[in-house]
Design a protein around this motif. Sequence first.
Motif, PDB file in Angstrom:
ATOM      1  N   ALA A 454       0.832  -1.203   0.000  1.00 52.92           N
ATOM      2  CA  ALA A 454       0.000   0.000   0.000  1.00 52.92           C
ATOM      3  C   ALA A 454       0.871   1.260   0.000  1.00 52.92           C
ATOM      4  O   ALA A 454       0.624   2.207  -0.748  1.00 52.92           O
ATOM      5  CB  ALA A 454      -0.927   0.001   1.208  1.00 52.92           C
ATOM      6  N   ILE A 455       1.919   1.260   0.837  1.00 50.12           N
ATOM      7  CA  ILE A 455       2.805   2.418   0.911  1.00 50.12           C
ATOM      8  C   ILE A 455       3.534   2.604  -0.410  1.00 50.12           C
ATOM      9  O   ILE A 455       3.632   3.701  -0.954  1.00 50.12           O
ATOM     10  CB  ILE A 455       3.812   2.250   2.066  1.00 50.12           C
ATOM     11  N   ALA A 459       0.265   5.199  -0.709  1.00 51.66           N
ATOM     12  CA  ALA A 459      -0.506   5.515   0.495  1.00 51.66           C
ATOM     13  C   ALA A 459       0.461   5.913   1.602  1.00 51.66           C
ATOM     14  O   ALA A 459       1.494   5.278   1.778  1.00 51.66           O
ATOM     15  CB  ALA A 459      -1.337   4.314   0.915  1.00 51.66           C
ATOM     16  N   SER A 460       0.129   6.951   2.362  1.00 50.95           N
ATOM     17  CA  SER A 460       0.974   7.331   3.483  1.00 50.95           C
ATOM     18  C   SER A 460       0.888   6.214   4.523  1.00 50.95           C
ATOM     19  O   SER A 460      -0.061   5.451   4.525  1.00 50.95           O
ATOM     20  CB  SER A 460       0.487   8.639   4.092  1.00 50.95           C
ATOM     21  N   PRO A 461       1.901   6.088   5.433  1.00 51.41           N
ATOM     22  CA  PRO A 461       1.864   4.991   6.412  1.00 51.41           C
ATOM     23  C   PRO A 461       0.559   4.946   7.203  1.00 51.41           C
ATOM     24  O   PRO A 461       0.019   3.867   7.430  1.00 51.41           O
ATOM     25  CB  PRO A 461       3.052   5.301   7.311  1.00 51.41           C
ATOM     26  N   ARG A 463      -2.369   6.067   6.251  1.00 45.20           N
ATOM     27  CA  ARG A 463      -3.447   5.647   5.365  1.00 45.20           C
ATOM     28  C   ARG A 463      -3.364   4.153   5.070  1.00 45.20           C
ATOM     29  O   ARG A 463      -4.378   3.456   5.012  1.00 45.20           O
ATOM     30  CB  ARG A 463      -3.364   6.440   4.055  1.00 45.20           C
TER      31      ARG A 463
END
Lengths: 552, 362
Positions: A454-455, A459-461, A463
């Motif tokens: 995801a990152i 995506a930010s950590p 999120r």
Amino acid sequence: MTVPRVARLDLWRGVLLLAFAVVGLLLVYPLYNIFAASFLDNETGALTLANYRRVLGHPYYQTAIVNSLVIGLGGMVAAVALGVPLAYCVARHKVRGRAVITTLAILSLVSPPFIGAYAWITMLGSNGWLRGFLSDLGLELPSIYGPLGILLVFGLKFYPFVFLLTVGALNLVNASLEEAAENLGATGWRKLRMVTLPLVLPAVSAGALLAFVLSLADFGTPSILGRGYRVLSTTAYNLYTSEIGGNPGLASTASIVLIAISLVAVAAQKRLVARREYASALTRRPAVRSLEGVRSWVVHGLCYLIVGVSSLPSVVVVYNSFRNTSGPVFKPGLGLDSYRKVISDVPDAIVNSFAFSSAAVVLVVGLGTLIGYVLARRPGIAAGALDALLMIPYVVPGVVLGLGFVVSFNGPPIELVGTGAIIVLVIFIRRLPYSVRSSVSILRQIRASLEEAAINLGASPSRAFVKVTLPLMLPGVLAGAMMAFVTAINELSSSIILYVGGTVTMPVRIYLAVLDGEFGTAAALSTVLLVTTGVAVAIVLRVSESREGSFV
Amino acid sequence: MATLALRGLHKRFTGTVALDAIDVEVGSGEFFTLLGPSGCGKTTLLRTVAGFVRQDAGEVWIDGACVDPLSPDRRDTAMVFQDYAIFPHMTVGENVGFGLRTRGVARAEIARRVREALATVRLSGYESRMPHALSGGQQQRVGLARAMVVRPKVLLMDEPLSNLDAKLRVELREDIRDIQRSLGITTLYVTHDQEEALVVSDRICIMQGGRIEQVGAAWDVYKAPATRFVAGFVGSTNFIEHLPPAELETAVPDGQPLLRAVTAGSGGEALVAVRPEDVRLLPAQARPADMVVVRAVLEKVTFTGREALYLARVAGGPTLTVSEARPTREGLVEVGASVGLGLPLGALLYFDRATGARIGLG
């Protein structure tokens, strides 16, 4: 050249700081105060070993220590004697109604702890119907009051720990191992003794340890059934609350002795299983035997006898709640009198219980999940230290932590005694380690690469945590929340010390009602607790994949 | 499309050096593979580019800009994971669209690009399926679609095929190669499978113990290995420590470097290596002029279908592996037979015994 670390507000470092603050304030500080008080003279405040000389040297306290060891070890032996055979029957035979057996065991495990004591009094007390029935058959039983009654209740209360853990371990023994034993000439009892039982020893001893520590720490049962049979937990409580001059120094010393015994037990179990934790490759599930003839009757009889007798208190309590009473005496006829009385007399207890437990669960699950995440995904020295600190509540009896809270928060800078908050906080800190541990094991089953993916995709950590890890954790977290709620709403041993008139809870009210002989009120309130507990357990069974795993 | 440059990267984990002076330039659109045994640092290097591992020293440049200040979510790399890392609580479509959502792409556009990406990996119509219903190969296709759909500057693949069975591995690696070439995405690929590396890569970087042993095209690393390690790791190789002079039966004049090298034994400067497919199995009397011929006895014959493998023992010396392509039933030599092993002078490789580097002997 050296690359500077990316500067970014780190949520997880904040969680660690918060966790240390919480554990320091609610766990280390109260226990330190107890520890310090045990070395102080009550009057002069001077440093002294007098309290220890007294507790370890005076026959009055020596009796309490010996009695504590008797009911601790006895409760453990009884739990193992019931739990291991039941586990072997269920795991290795085609038993009918396996789900029913497991569910009944779980229910007796999570039911309010002192319900057993209360129910057995109405069955086997001097006027108990079961005693009368057996007496008519010519069978005179020893008194329910005293060590035998306490062990009866503990055995039936704590055997599910041993049972659930042992079943889990038995299901993980590779079939080839038992077949190899048979192939080499060890069958039946020899196979069991030489191969199967040694393989599940770590699980059995873990269950036994739980039974020992909880028997030792239990306050309600020995208090209700003891009748002069003093143990350390009741002694510490009486020393502190005694109206003619409480003795905090001695109460603290008794508490420290209680903790020390638990620590020795934990160390002994660790030593026992060291080098005995076997990694098992479960390539083949263990064989499950079909049952026929006499054998079938014996196995089914044993299983249903154990879970049946251990469920009896709950049935009795529910039945009693609908009986008509006049003061302490049950009268013929059924009705809703007890419930009317409860609602008109003690609505506070019900409202308080639900409010305190809900608040505690929100705190427990919120912080527990975050700490669990840090321990599982951001290991380090600080996380390791936190993990070690969080072991403490396992060996600290509720009465002791309750005492610590009174001593620590009865005046400036923090004055909480008499508020609902102090009850919420003590439940919160006692349950926090269980929530952390369950979060860690949930996270172990969610691969870290999912969050990295995801990152990596932008995506930010935080999120990534919210969008990926959290949704996957939810079923486990919900199950954990329900279990936390069950233990919170059934908590007696710490709240008995911390409650005041306005913050009375259902377990405290039941305890007082039993002592006062208001059996109808006790039964009605207990039924409310039982039903609440049952609903929570049903939710756990629905959302969790491993049925038994959520409860131990 | 972008270039990738790694400059002087160092990384230590407690006790071990994971990356040691790594310098690499990957061209725009190039398929660049990191190959090496487990623990050689190749995955650490890949994760350093993604930003999951922070180097102790050195710089990572993508598309002409240093990305070291950027956290992993802002580097615009897209990774394909060894264990797929498909989000189990999202549909195939949501998985593939994940990176587009984090980039704030419009819904209609997301739907279109997800559809296209799934078509590319031959999973058209799978949008609303849940991942657990897919096979391992299909899950990894989803992983590939999810990574390439965001059109990253650099595509990172961490042993994407190692959890799949052999047949699927071959099929999917062809797909990966074709898709990468048609999209022209700069790709950093990690594998420990040398055949996979030779097949898919434009260039291969062979690593060991955190260091780069050689960077080159498939042909170069196979035919002209830079070090003894590369010769042994890529393909199989006979290393010859020493040949007893008594067993040499050769028409090659004295003073030939091979003879000097091998007859000197461990005291000599060079270690000789020859690929099994370059060794010739000769009738006892044959003496070709361009070969050194050694007497040997056949110890074992293995027929793999595509080739015959012989183990031949030189008395008082090494046992060499000889491979014969397209063997015939009549041509198979029996165990116990005395044979001559022809070592063609042009196919011999020499390595420095001390440093392992390849040297020329003249």
